[in-house]
Design a protein around this motif. Structure first.
Motif, short mmCIF file in Angstrom:
data_model
loop_
_atom_site.label_atom_id
_atom_site.label_comp_id
_atom_site.label_asym_id
_atom_site.label_seq_id
_atom_site.Cartn_x
_atom_site.Cartn_y
_atom_site.Cartn_z
N LEU A 31 0.82 -1.20 0.00
CA LEU A 31 0.00 0.00 0.00
C LEU A 31 0.85 1.24 0.00
O LEU A 31 0.48 2.24 -0.63
CB LEU A 31 -0.89 0.01 1.23
N ALA A 32 2.00 1.20 0.68
CA ALA A 32 2.85 2.39 0.72
C ALA A 32 3.34 2.72 -0.69
O ALA A 32 3.27 3.87 -1.13
CB ALA A 32 4.01 2.17 1.66
N ILE A 33 3.81 1.69 -1.40
CA ILE A 33 4.27 1.92 -2.78
C ILE A 33 3.14 2.48 -3.63
O ILE A 33 3.29 3.50 -4.32
CB ILE A 33 4.78 0.60 -3.38
N THR A 34 1.98 1.82 -3.55
CA THR A 34 0.87 2.24 -4.39
C THR A 34 0.43 3.66 -4.08
O THR A 34 0.16 4.46 -4.97
CB THR A 34 -0.32 1.28 -4.20
N GLN A 35 0.39 3.98 -2.77
CA GLN A 35 -0.08 5.30 -2.38
C GLN A 35 0.87 6.39 -2.88
O GLN A 35 0.42 7.42 -3.40
CB GLN A 35 -0.22 5.36 -0.86
N VAL A 36 2.18 6.15 -2.78
CA VAL A 36 3.14 7.15 -3.25
C VAL A 36 2.95 7.39 -4.74
O VAL A 36 2.81 8.54 -5.20
CB VAL A 36 4.59 6.69 -2.96
N VAL A 37 2.90 6.30 -5.51
CA VAL A 37 2.84 6.44 -6.96
C VAL A 37 1.54 7.11 -7.38
O VAL A 37 1.52 8.06 -8.19
CB VAL A 37 2.99 5.05 -7.60
N VAL A 38 0.44 6.65 -6.76
CA VAL A 38 -0.87 7.19 -7.12
C VAL A 38 -0.97 8.65 -6.73
O VAL A 38 -1.56 9.47 -7.43
CB VAL A 38 -1.95 6.32 -6.44
N GLU A 39 -0.31 9.01 -5.62
CA GLU A 39 -0.37 10.40 -5.17
C GLU A 39 0.34 11.31 -6.17
O GLU A 39 -0.13 12.41 -6.46
CB GLU A 39 0.28 10.50 -3.80
N VAL A 40 1.47 10.81 -6.70
CA VAL A 40 2.17 11.61 -7.70
C VAL A 40 1.28 11.84 -8.92
O VAL A 40 1.14 12.97 -9.43
CB VAL A 40 3.48 10.90 -8.11
N ILE A 41 0.62 10.76 -9.36
CA ILE A 41 -0.24 10.89 -10.55
C ILE A 41 -1.40 11.84 -10.26
O ILE A 41 -1.75 12.70 -11.08
CB ILE A 41 -0.77 9.50 -10.96
N THR A 42 -1.99 11.72 -9.05
CA THR A 42 -3.09 12.61 -8.70
C THR A 42 -2.65 14.06 -8.66
O THR A 42 -3.38 14.96 -9.08
CB THR A 42 -3.67 12.20 -7.33
N LEU A 43 -1.42 14.29 -8.15
CA LEU A 43 -0.93 15.66 -8.10
C LEU A 43 -0.76 16.22 -9.51
O LEU A 43 -1.13 17.37 -9.78
CB LEU A 43 0.42 15.71 -7.37
N VAL A 44 -0.22 15.39 -10.40
CA VAL A 44 -0.06 15.87 -11.78
C VAL A 44 -1.41 16.22 -12.38
O VAL A 44 -1.59 17.28 -13.00
CB VAL A 44 0.68 14.81 -12.62
N LEU A 45 -2.39 15.34 -12.16
CA LEU A 45 -3.73 15.58 -12.69
C LEU A 45 -4.32 16.87 -12.13
O LEU A 45 -4.83 17.72 -12.88
CB LEU A 45 -4.65 14.42 -12.33
#
Lengths: 170, 122, 158
Positions: free
Chosen positions: A40-54
């Protein structure tokens, strides 16, 4: 994270609100790591980056940098009522919650999680038990989740299209 | 120790409050994301076991029985993994919708969008 | 279009993107042995393309991953996932049954021992990579094409 949430909601600059949301996401990623959930930590970091870009892309529209506008009283009253009611009921519920650190497996003998943990290696051969639950025991969930992503992409493409229907001469 | 639950509850309530009171579409999307973060955190806290190990079988465990005694609950983790991915696709879809609204009405303010969409309203 | 881009950003993104891609591949392929799996791996692979998209522009990103291919990847991943599920139904009578692991049990704690989980991970990784890239690509195109939305035929013709 609570401070981040307050900042995210009550700044006028949209960009700083988005960055405060990033603080919430990375904070929860760190908490996942502390709670022994590395997937979950890996997924959350990556997804957060994508969400920030969006979100930053949505914020970078000309003339939409600030959130102003007049405030009305009625939504605050309604929201206060709803939040207050939720708070009262949640307090009653959380009084009965078990202590943090005692999982369901410790209290119920035939919990499904215990079965997954005991039989996971033999039945699926996967050492990462999260993956064995996600892709083998509970693969229907993953199928539904894949459908959700597919629908989101499809909806996005449909909404961003230039015309509602095809041109008649083609 | 249940005090952490109240912190998560506060995060959730901030999100709900924001969804209802905010006027800006981007702020509403941010509030929805806050709610999602709160719910994910809550589920992981429910599955946590004090002093537990990550649910990955390594050579340190003698057999699966010892592993099952020590590991944290893998089931909420799998479900929250699904939930995180769903939340990012939901956020993407919401942003696409709000960008479309911005291109039509030229604003993110829902009051002004409402006013322009409905000519009878002031 | 490329006039105001910094040289440092272009060069660093050119060097970083393959390593991010490689890390994403590792996360996908070893998802059943270590933390990771299809979702984060797919998003990391998509992030390597998005880095190119943000740093070097639309044309460079489309050279690496054309729009049509990304669209197909989304569908291929979903179909691959469903095919594995149906094969499980055919071979052992249960939807999503792990038929490979039942018939070909490998050594424990090796790469080829988890049967269909590896294939499912790869399918989900492909699917998530395609989906995320398509969404971000369209949001980047929308800025250029302006108010009226995107003309899809002009993109596919390129």
């Amino acid at each position: 994270m609570l401070i981040g949430a307050f900042v995210a909601l009550y700044t006028d600059e949209l960009l700083s609100a988005v960055i405060a949301l990033g603080a919430i996401g990375f904070g929860s990623s760190g908490i996942f790591l502390l709670l022994r959930a590395p997937d979950l930590a890996i997924t959350q970091v990556v997804v957060e980056v994508i969400t920030l870009v969006l979100l930053i892309r949505a914020t970078m529209v000309i003339g939409a940098h600030t959130a102003g506008g007049k405030k009305q009283l009625l939504p605050y009253l309604v929201a206060g009522g709803i939040v207050g009611g939720l708070f009262i009921f949640s307090v009653f519920t959380l009084q009965n919650m078990p202590e943090i650190g005692s999982s369901v497996m410790d209290r119920i003998d035939d919990a499904p999680s215990l079965y997954y943990l005991l039989q996971g290696l033999d039945l699926t051969g996967s050492t990462n038990q999260v993956m064995s639950v996600l892709l083998d025991f509970r693969a229907y969930d993953t199928l539904g989740e894949a459908t959700v992503i597919f629908t989101a992409v499809l909806g996005g493409l449909t909404l961003l299209r230039k015309n509602g229907r095809a041109e008649p001469n083609e | 120790m249940t005090g952490i639950y109240f912190l998560i509850l506060a995060l959730l309530l901030i999100g709900v409050f924001g969804v209802i009171t905010q006027k800006n579409l981007i702020k509403i999307i941010i509030s929805v994301s806050i709610i999602e973060a709160a719910v994910n955190l809550f589920l992981i806290f429910v599955g946590y076991r004090a002093g537990g190990e990550a649910p990955i079988i390594t050579e340190r465990f003698a057999d699966t029985a010892e592993f099952a005694r020590l590991s944290v609950d893998p089931f909420p983790q799998a479900m929250v993994l699904t939930s995180i991915v769903i939340s990012v696709s939901l956020t993407a879809l919401l942003i696409v919708i709000s960008l479309r609204l911005y291109h039509i009405y030229g604003t993110y303010d829902i009051n002004r969008i409402w006013g322009e969409a409905d000519p009878d309203n002031d | 279009m490329n006039d105001n881009r910094s040289l440092i950003i272009i060069k660093v993104s050119k060097w970083m993107a393959p390593f991010i891609f490689l890390y994403g591949l590792y996360v996908v392929l070893y998802g059943h042995l270590s933390p990771g799996g299809g979702f984060p791996g797919g998003v990391i692979i998509a992030a390597s393309f998005i880095l190119i998209l943000l740093a070097r522009g639309r044309r460079a990103a489309l050279k690496k991953l054309p729009y049509g291919v990304a669209k197909e990847l989304d569908a291929i991943g979903a179909l691959m996932f469903l095919t594995v599920a149906m094969l499980g139904f055919i071979f052992s009578g249960l939807f999503f049954a792990n038929f490979l692991q039942q018939y070909l049990p490998g050594e424990t704690r090796r790469w080829f021992n988890a049967g269909t989980i590896v294939i499912n991970n790869i399918a989900i990784g492909i699917k998530v990579c395609g989906a995320i890239f398509v969404i971000l690509f369209f949001l980047s195109v929308l800025r250029i094409s302006g108010e009226g939305g995107i003309d899809f035929r002009s993109i596919e013709r390129k």
